[in-house]
Write a protein that holds these residues in place. Structure first.
Motif, PDB file in Angstrom:
ATOM      1  N   PHE A  62       0.804  -1.220   0.000  1.00 41.46           N
ATOM      2  CA  PHE A  62       0.000   0.000   0.000  1.00 41.46           C
ATOM      3  C   PHE A  62       0.842   1.277   0.000  1.00 41.46           C
ATOM      4  O   PHE A  62       0.349   2.332  -0.406  1.00 41.46           O
ATOM      5  CB  PHE A  62      -0.928   0.015   1.218  1.00 41.46           C
ATOM      6  CG  PHE A  62      -1.761  -1.231   1.350  1.00 41.46           C
ATOM      7  CD1 PHE A  62      -2.914  -1.385   0.611  1.00 41.46           C
ATOM      8  CD2 PHE A  62      -1.374  -2.257   2.191  1.00 41.46           C
ATOM      9  CE1 PHE A  62      -3.680  -2.536   0.714  1.00 41.46           C
ATOM     10  CE2 PHE A  62      -2.132  -3.409   2.313  1.00 41.46           C
ATOM     11  CZ  PHE A  62      -3.292  -3.552   1.568  1.00 41.46           C
ATOM     12  N   ALA A  63       2.095   1.190   0.446  1.00 43.47           N
ATOM     13  CA  ALA A  63       2.917   2.389   0.567  1.00 43.47           C
ATOM     14  C   ALA A  63       3.159   3.042  -0.787  1.00 43.47           C
ATOM     15  O   ALA A  63       3.061   4.274  -0.929  1.00 43.47           O
ATOM     16  CB  ALA A  63       4.252   2.046   1.236  1.00 43.47           C
ATOM     17  N   GLY A  64       3.451   2.249  -1.794  1.00 45.32           N
ATOM     18  CA  GLY A  64       3.681   2.803  -3.126  1.00 45.32           C
ATOM     19  C   GLY A  64       2.431   3.427  -3.705  1.00 45.32           C
ATOM     20  O   GLY A  64       2.485   4.474  -4.366  1.00 45.32           O
ATOM     21  N   ALA A  65       1.282   2.817  -3.464  1.00 47.46           N
ATOM     22  CA  ALA A  65       0.027   3.363  -3.968  1.00 47.46           C
ATOM     23  C   ALA A  65      -0.288   4.706  -3.332  1.00 47.46           C
ATOM     24  O   ALA A  65      -0.793   5.622  -3.983  1.00 47.46           O
ATOM     25  CB  ALA A  65      -1.109   2.369  -3.714  1.00 47.46           C
ATOM     26  N   VAL A  66       0.013   4.838  -2.036  1.00 45.99           N
ATOM     27  CA  VAL A  66      -0.194   6.117  -1.362  1.00 45.99           C
ATOM     28  C   VAL A  66       0.681   7.192  -1.990  1.00 45.99           C
ATOM     29  O   VAL A  66       0.236   8.322  -2.251  1.00 45.99           O
ATOM     30  CB  VAL A  66       0.102   5.984   0.142  1.00 45.99           C
ATOM     31  CG1 VAL A  66       0.137   7.352   0.812  1.00 45.99           C
ATOM     32  CG2 VAL A  66      -0.931   5.094   0.815  1.00 45.99           C
ATOM     33  N   ALA A  67       1.955   6.860  -2.254  1.00 45.46           N
ATOM     34  CA  ALA A  67       2.876   7.830  -2.841  1.00 45.46           C
ATOM     35  C   ALA A  67       2.462   8.230  -4.245  1.00 45.46           C
ATOM     36  O   ALA A  67       2.712   9.364  -4.670  1.00 45.46           O
ATOM     37  CB  ALA A  67       4.296   7.251  -2.855  1.00 45.46           C
ATOM     38  N   ASP A  68       1.821   7.313  -4.989  1.00 44.55           N
ATOM     39  CA  ASP A  68       1.400   7.613  -6.352  1.00 44.55           C
ATOM     40  C   ASP A  68       0.031   8.279  -6.407  1.00 44.55           C
ATOM     41  O   ASP A  68      -0.266   9.031  -7.336  1.00 44.55           O
ATOM     42  CB  ASP A  68       1.377   6.330  -7.186  1.00 44.55           C
ATOM     43  CG  ASP A  68       2.775   5.805  -7.493  1.00 44.55           C
ATOM     44  OD1 ASP A  68       3.707   6.629  -7.567  1.00 44.55           O
ATOM     45  OD2 ASP A  68       2.932   4.578  -7.644  1.00 44.55           O
ATOM     46  N   ALA A  69      -0.820   8.021  -5.416  1.00 39.63           N
ATOM     47  CA  ALA A  69      -2.180   8.554  -5.439  1.00 39.63           C
ATOM     48  C   ALA A  69      -2.231  10.024  -5.042  1.00 39.63           C
ATOM     49  O   ALA A  69      -3.179  10.734  -5.403  1.00 39.63           O
ATOM     50  CB  ALA A  69      -3.076   7.738  -4.514  1.00 39.63           C
ATOM     51  N   PHE A  70      -1.247  10.494  -4.298  1.00 40.27           N
ATOM     52  CA  PHE A  70      -1.213  11.881  -3.834  1.00 40.27           C
ATOM     53  C   PHE A  70       0.089  12.540  -4.293  1.00 40.27           C
ATOM     54  O   PHE A  70       1.026  11.857  -4.714  1.00 40.27           O
ATOM     55  CB  PHE A  70      -1.330  11.947  -2.313  1.00 40.27           C
ATOM     56  CG  PHE A  70      -2.554  11.264  -1.770  1.00 40.27           C
ATOM     57  CD1 PHE A  70      -3.785  11.899  -1.778  1.00 40.27           C
ATOM     58  CD2 PHE A  70      -2.476   9.968  -1.267  1.00 40.27           C
ATOM     59  CE1 PHE A  70      -4.917  11.273  -1.295  1.00 40.27           C
ATOM     60  CE2 PHE A  70      -3.601   9.332  -0.781  1.00 40.27           C
ATOM     61  CZ  PHE A  70      -4.832   9.986  -0.795  1.00 40.27           C
ATOM     62  N   SER A  73       5.179  15.353  -2.673  1.00 41.31           N
ATOM     63  CA  SER A  73       5.669  16.397  -1.778  1.00 41.31           C
ATOM     64  C   SER A  73       4.808  16.496  -0.524  1.00 41.31           C
ATOM     65  O   SER A  73       5.312  16.693   0.585  1.00 41.31           O
ATOM     66  CB  SER A  73       5.697  17.742  -2.509  1.00 41.31           C
ATOM     67  OG  SER A  73       4.439  18.012  -3.102  1.00 41.31           O
ATOM     68  N   ARG A  74       3.489  16.347  -0.679  1.00 42.27           N
ATOM     69  CA  ARG A  74       2.585  16.410   0.472  1.00 42.27           C
ATOM     70  C   ARG A  74       2.669  15.134   1.313  1.00 42.27           C
ATOM     71  O   ARG A  74       2.521  15.175   2.532  1.00 42.27           O
ATOM     72  CB  ARG A  74       1.161  16.654  -0.008  1.00 42.27           C
ATOM     73  CG  ARG A  74       0.979  17.964  -0.761  1.00 42.27           C
ATOM     74  CD  ARG A  74       1.001  19.184   0.169  1.00 42.27           C
ATOM     75  NE  ARG A  74       2.332  19.554   0.679  1.00 42.27           N
ATOM     76  CZ  ARG A  74       3.172  20.356   0.062  1.00 42.27           C
ATOM     77  NH1 ARG A  74       2.843  20.893  -1.092  1.00 42.27           N
ATOM     78  NH2 ARG A  74       4.345  20.639   0.606  1.00 42.27           N
ATOM     79  N   VAL A  75       2.887  14.006   0.661  1.00 41.33           N
ATOM     80  CA  VAL A  75       3.060  12.752   1.399  1.00 41.33           C
ATOM     81  C   VAL A  75       4.289  12.840   2.290  1.00 41.33           C
ATOM     82  O   VAL A  75       4.280  12.389   3.445  1.00 41.33           O
ATOM     83  CB  VAL A  75       3.174  11.561   0.433  1.00 41.33           C
ATOM     84  CG1 VAL A  75       3.513  10.277   1.192  1.00 41.33           C
ATOM     85  CG2 VAL A  75       1.882  11.373  -0.346  1.00 41.33           C
ATOM     86  N   ILE A  76       5.364  13.443   1.783  1.00 35.58           N
ATOM     87  CA  ILE A  76       6.582  13.601   2.573  1.00 35.58           C
ATOM     88  C   ILE A  76       6.300  14.427   3.823  1.00 35.58           C
ATOM     89  O   ILE A  76       6.751  14.098   4.929  1.00 35.58           O
ATOM     90  CB  ILE A  76       7.683  14.250   1.711  1.00 35.58           C
ATOM     91  CG1 ILE A  76       8.142  13.271   0.623  1.00 35.58           C
ATOM     92  CG2 ILE A  76       8.872  14.682   2.568  1.00 35.58           C
ATOM     93  CD1 ILE A  76       9.065  13.890  -0.406  1.00 35.58           C
ATOM     94  N   ALA A 109       5.585   4.842   4.396  1.00 39.68           N
ATOM     95  CA  ALA A 109       4.967   5.623   3.327  1.00 39.68           C
ATOM     96  C   ALA A 109       5.869   6.766   2.876  1.00 39.68           C
ATOM     97  O   ALA A 109       5.737   7.261   1.751  1.00 39.68           O
ATOM     98  CB  ALA A 109       3.626   6.177   3.806  1.00 39.68           C
ATOM     99  N   HIS A 110       6.775   7.180   3.749  1.00 37.23           N
ATOM    100  CA  HIS A 110       7.671   8.298   3.431  1.00 37.23           C
ATOM    101  C   HIS A 110       8.688   7.930   2.364  1.00 37.23           C
ATOM    102  O   HIS A 110       8.951   8.712   1.439  1.00 37.23           O
ATOM    103  CB  HIS A 110       8.387   8.736   4.720  1.00 37.23           C
ATOM    104  CG  HIS A 110       9.313   9.896   4.536  1.00 37.23           C
ATOM    105  ND1 HIS A 110      10.625   9.746   4.140  1.00 37.23           N
ATOM    106  CD2 HIS A 110       9.130  11.233   4.703  1.00 37.23           C
ATOM    107  CE1 HIS A 110      11.208  10.926   4.073  1.00 37.23           C
ATOM    108  NE2 HIS A 110      10.320  11.845   4.410  1.00 37.23           N
ATOM    109  N   ALA A 111       9.266   6.741   2.454  1.00 33.79           N
ATOM    110  CA  ALA A 111      10.365   6.364   1.560  1.00 33.79           C
ATOM    111  C   ALA A 111       9.952   6.322   0.085  1.00 33.79           C
ATOM    112  O   ALA A 111      10.683   6.837  -0.771  1.00 33.79           O
ATOM    113  CB  ALA A 111      10.956   5.027   1.996  1.00 33.79           C
ATOM    114  N   PRO A 112       8.813   5.699  -0.296  1.00 33.17           N
ATOM    115  CA  PRO A 112       8.436   5.722  -1.716  1.00 33.17           C
ATOM    116  C   PRO A 112       8.244   7.137  -2.253  1.00 33.17           C
ATOM    117  O   PRO A 112       8.600   7.423  -3.395  1.00 33.17           O
ATOM    118  CB  PRO A 112       7.121   4.934  -1.736  1.00 33.17           C
ATOM    119  CG  PRO A 112       7.167   4.079  -0.542  1.00 33.17           C
ATOM    120  CD  PRO A 112       7.888   4.882   0.497  1.00 33.17           C
ATOM    121  N   ALA A 113       7.691   8.018  -1.435  1.00 29.70           N
ATOM    122  CA  ALA A 113       7.512   9.407  -1.869  1.00 29.70           C
ATOM    123  C   ALA A 113       8.847  10.115  -1.999  1.00 29.70           C
ATOM    124  O   ALA A 113       9.084  10.865  -2.957  1.00 29.70           O
ATOM    125  CB  ALA A 113       6.606  10.143  -0.890  1.00 29.70           C
TER     126      ALA A 113
END
Length: 402
Positions: A62-70, A73-76, A109-113
């Motif tokens: 799910f972490a990669g999907a979160v980074a791609d869905a938003f 910069s905001r995910v970071i 979730a931070h690392a993929p972003a």
């Protein structure tokens, strides 16, 4: 993006990563102090890292999907805020294991972003240099944070109005997390690469498995993924082995033993800088034999009995590791970005790297619980590195010759 804008963006990312990684590592020492104050059983100390890594493994799909869905910069920003909240709750009395699980959740979730945003902002020929700076920040802060944590828990540096030395150290790391949040706010917003990535959560696991297969089946990505996973697994266990080696073999107090990791960090930084200047992306696989040198130096560690020589050996290990890691990481990002969304690629990378660290730490814990000596544990890590490197070199040679 213009050169000046790219430099400012990279500087903000590097600073955010430096402060966040510094806080992560320093907080480990503070949390150990908090466990000691609670008279917690010995197994809880390595369990701190286990709780941290388990989030990467369980949430990998799910972490990669979160980074791609938003917007990345905001995910970071949001993930740094979550890590800040975990540290604040720890200071407020939350059990250290739960706090580390929460911080690991944010970090996963931070690392993929963080890494996925690099190919979106920079040209391909800038990726190796950008990765070098990110690895300098990550590894330097990760290893230096242990030394900083050792200083912060020293009663001589205690903030008296906070309470105990461990609570004072936790408050100090809270300030570092706040700096990470502030730096991440300076990263300019970017568009989400896959806004609908989270629309069907039930299919994310299947897609994640397919992404794993895609990366492993790609010759360049598969080799680099194996190399980076090996590096982070070894780095995780060396963090504990160096501390034991410094106190048990070299006779150093904990604070000075932790400072030995500074030599390792300086070596990695030097190797990362050298890789950025000397190794172009298309020659990334040519650095794989350096893993043999890393393994050999680790095997030699038990025979070193003085602190200056130990620092030189650790610096050598770090130098070779930095020269190896940065080109492999850049190649993995370039191939991953061409095969799938960048966030998903980095999520797969984190899953395997942190899964490898989890597995090696678990093996180390089992060896320690059965009475295996420190010398044998160090030798086993060195042999593992050399064996894995030789296997990777044979596979790479077969691909090239074929």
């Amino acid at each position: 993006m213009r050169l000046a804008g790219a430099r400012r963006t990279l500087a903000a990312l590097v600073l955010a990563q430096f402060f966040g990684a510094l806080a992560d590592s320093a907080l480990l020492i503070a949390a150990i102090g908090l466990l000691n104050e609670r008279a917690a059983p010995a197994w809880m100390t390595p369990a701190l890292r286990v709780c941290f890594y388990v989030s990467y493994v369980l949430l990998g799909a799910f972490a990669g999907a979160v980074a791609d869905a938003f917007a990345k910069s905001r995910v970071i920003v949001l993930t740094n805020v979550l890590k800040l909240a975990g540290c604040a709750l720890l200071l407020a009395g939350l059990h250290p294991l739960l706090a580390f699980a929460l911080i690991g959740f944010g970090a996963s979730a931070h690392a993929p972003a963080r890494y996925g945003i690099l190919p979106e902002l920079l040209a391909q020929e800038q990726l190796v240099a950008a990765n070098a700076w990110m690895e300098i920040a990550t590894v330097g802060a990760m290893l230096g944070g242990v030394a900083l944590g050792s200083v912060l828990v020293d009663p001589a540096f205690q903030m008296a109005f906070i309470g105990t030395p461990a609570r004072s150290a936790t408050a100090g790391t809270l300030l570092l997390f706040a700096c990470a949040v502030a730096a991440s706010l300076a990263v300019p917003p970017v568009r989400a690469t896959a806004p609908h990535a989270l629309r069907d959560p039930a299919r994310l696991v299947g897609r994640f498995v397919a992404s794993c297969r895609t990366l492993w089946s790609d010759p360049g990505a598969g080799r680099s993924l194996a190399a980076t996973s090996l590096f982070w697994a070894v780095a995780a266990v060396l963090q504990f082995l160096v501390l034991r080696w410094g106190t048990d073999v070299l006779g150093l107090p904990l604070a000075r033993a932790a400072l030995l990791q500074g030599a390792l960090a300086l070596g990695v930084i030097g190797g990362a800088v050298g890789a950025a200047r000397l190794v172009p992306l298309h020659k990334a696989l040519s650095v794989m034999p350096l893993g043999l040198g890393v393994g050999a130096l680790i095997v030699l560690m038990p025979w070193v009995t003085t602190a200056p020589t130990a620092a030189l050996v650790l610096a050598g290990i770090g130098l070779l590791a930095g020269l190896l890691l940065v080109p492999m990481n850049a190649l993995l990002q370039e191939r991953g970005n061409s095969l799938m969304h960048a966030g998903q690629s980095v999520a797969v990378q984190n899953f395997f790297e942190n899964g490898a660290a989890f597995a090696v730490l678990l093996c180390y814990g089992l060896l320690s619980s059965t009475g295996v000596s420190l010398f044998a544990s160090i030798a086993a890590v060195g042999v593992l590195v050399m064996a894995a490197t030789m296997a990777g070199m044979r596979r790479t040679g077969a691909l090239v010759n074929g």
